[in-house]
Design a protein around this motif. Structure first.
Motif, short mmCIF file in Angstrom:
data_model
loop_
_atom_site.label_atom_id
_atom_site.label_comp_id
_atom_site.label_asym_id
_atom_site.label_seq_id
_atom_site.Cartn_x
_atom_site.Cartn_y
_atom_site.Cartn_z
N ILE A 176 48.89 53.28 54.80
CA ILE A 176 48.94 52.01 55.54
C ILE A 176 47.55 51.40 55.70
N SER A 177 46.53 52.26 55.86
CA SER A 177 45.15 51.75 55.96
C SER A 177 44.71 51.13 54.65
N ARG A 178 45.06 51.77 53.53
CA ARG A 178 44.72 51.20 52.23
C ARG A 178 45.43 49.86 52.02
N TRP A 179 46.71 49.80 52.44
CA TRP A 179 47.46 48.56 52.29
C TRP A 179 46.85 47.44 53.13
N MET A 180 46.47 47.76 54.37
CA MET A 180 45.86 46.75 55.25
C MET A 180 44.53 46.27 54.68
N ALA A 181 43.74 47.18 54.12
CA ALA A 181 42.46 46.79 53.52
C ALA A 181 42.69 45.88 52.32
N GLU A 182 43.68 46.20 51.51
CA GLU A 182 43.98 45.38 50.33
C GLU A 182 44.43 43.98 50.74
N VAL A 183 45.26 43.90 51.78
CA VAL A 183 45.70 42.59 52.28
C VAL A 183 44.50 41.77 52.76
N PHE A 184 43.60 42.43 53.49
CA PHE A 184 42.42 41.71 53.99
C PHE A 184 41.57 41.18 52.83
N TYR A 185 41.30 42.02 51.83
CA TYR A 185 40.47 41.59 50.71
C TYR A 185 41.10 40.42 49.97
N ARG A 186 42.42 40.47 49.80
CA ARG A 186 43.11 39.39 49.09
C ARG A 186 43.04 38.07 49.87
N ILE A 187 43.29 38.16 51.18
CA ILE A 187 43.23 36.95 52.01
C ILE A 187 41.81 36.40 52.05
N PHE A 188 40.84 37.29 52.19
CA PHE A 188 39.43 36.85 52.25
C PHE A 188 39.05 36.15 50.94
N PHE A 189 39.46 36.70 49.82
CA PHE A 189 39.14 36.08 48.53
C PHE A 189 39.86 34.74 48.38
N LEU A 190 41.13 34.69 48.82
CA LEU A 190 41.91 33.46 48.71
C LEU A 190 41.29 32.33 49.52
N LEU A 191 40.78 32.65 50.70
CA LEU A 191 40.27 31.62 51.60
C LEU A 191 38.80 31.29 51.39
N THR A 192 38.03 32.23 50.87
CA THR A 192 36.58 32.02 50.73
C THR A 192 36.09 31.96 49.29
#
Length: 337
Positions: free
Chosen positions: A133-149
């Motif tokens: 679950i920690s790996r999944w949460m980190a992956e979601v964060f990286y994807r959102i961060f890349f999408l927005l920035t």
């Protein structure tokens, strides 16, 4: 001979600090062509970490200790360390004190820096003790961060080597809420990456709860993107379109004589519009809170105590003695004149 400073934030690391610092010193000892200084930043530890840091400073002449008045957080500790680096340093290395950042990587980082690279990043390829679950949460964060920035910081860490000009760039930024990885990436300096596996902690457990990680993620995203604010416009447009559709349907049913009793449509519209407004207000609140923090101009950290390395103290004494000699010489010249 170039000088590099290792900035190492510390929070409740306790007795293992002595062995950890020794291991880091052994790694840099393999690079005799450079001189190394150590700046250990105690981020308000509540255990006996400061006692061990003081003992380490007394043992090694090239170690300085910086103590903050309380726990301001890792970002503030990194900022405090970088802002107190000796002006004589040509580069800095930021790394954790818990040995999850392998010291064996330092010679390779320095070699890349010698070749002209301004930023050398250590990139995580696998975290041995991380849950699914920690790996999944980190992956979601990286994807959102890349999408927005538009910035890809996937698997990056705070384990970095920064050239002097990158250090000066970071110090000249004025924002209070900082995201170290994002700020260095945003600078666009020439960089290279080395990979490593994150080893299990040798002492204690991680202080990062999921709630703290969530807050940290929100802070990181809102530091580098205003896109969430534009979502309000999109939500407003969607609400308008849906309202037109519902209104057309209601008017059609009314004029067709098939309108149903009750307030189902009204309730659905109210719920939809109300939820949209609440989301919008929440997004606005995040950015208003950031503005509130910035305009207060409170310091990101407060230094409680600092002891320079014995070598730095010796150099300062020599400079003071030289200044005194120069002053006396100037006075003699004025008297003769």
């Amino acid at each position: 001979m170039s000088q590099l400073t290792l900035v190492i934030p510390v929070f409740n690391e306790g007795a293992p600090l002595t062995d950890n610092v020794r291991a880091i010193r052994e790694a840099v000892a393999r690079i005799p062509e450079h001189r190394f200084q150590f700046l250990l930043v105690d981020d308000g530890s509540t255990d006996d970490s400061f006692i061990h840091l003081s003992a380490i400073r007394d043992t090694y002449a090239d170690v300085s200790v910086l103590r903050l008045t309380r726990n301001f957080g890792k970002e503030a500790a990194i900022q405090a360390g970088l802002e107190h680096v000796d002006e004589a340093s040509d580069a800095v290395i930021v790394m954790d004190a818990d040995m999850q950042h392998p010291p064996a990587l330092i010679p390779g980082m320095v070699a890349l820096w010698n070749s002209g690279i301004d930023v050398v990043e250590a990139e995580k390829i696998r975290r041995q003790s991380e849950s699914a679950i920690s790996r999944w949460m980190a992956e979601v964060f990286y994807r959102i961060f890349f999408l927005l920035t538009g910035m890809d910081i996937r698997n990056q860490s705070d384990f970095k080597l920064l050239d002097r000009r990158v250090l000066d760039f970071y110090r000249n930024l004025h924002e209070r809420e900082r995201f170290f990885r994002g700020m260095i990436h945003w600078g666009g300096f020439p960089l290279a990456r080395l990979t490593f596996e994150v080893s299990p902690r040798r002492h204690g457990n991680s202080r990062w709860s999921r709630f703290k990680l969530w807050r940290y993620s929100i802070s990181a995203i809102t530091s580098f993107s205003s896109a969430p604010l534009h979502f309000i416009t999109i939500l407003g447009a969607l609400t308008f379109v849906v309202s037109i559709i519902f209104s057309a349907k209601a008017l059609y049913d009314k004029f067709s004589g098939v309108a149903l009793g009750g307030f189902t449509t009204v309730i659905l519209l109210q719920l939809f519009i109300g939820s949209t407004l609440m989301i919008s207000l929440g997004l606005l609140g995040i950015y208003v809170a950031r503005i509130h923090d910035e305009v207060k101009r409170r310091p990101s950290y407060i230094v409680d105590w600092r002891v320079n390395s014995q070598k730095s103290a010796s150099d300062e004494n020599k400079r003071a003695q030289q200044d005194e000699v120069d002053d006396r010489h100037q006075q003699d010249l004025e008297q003769k004149g």
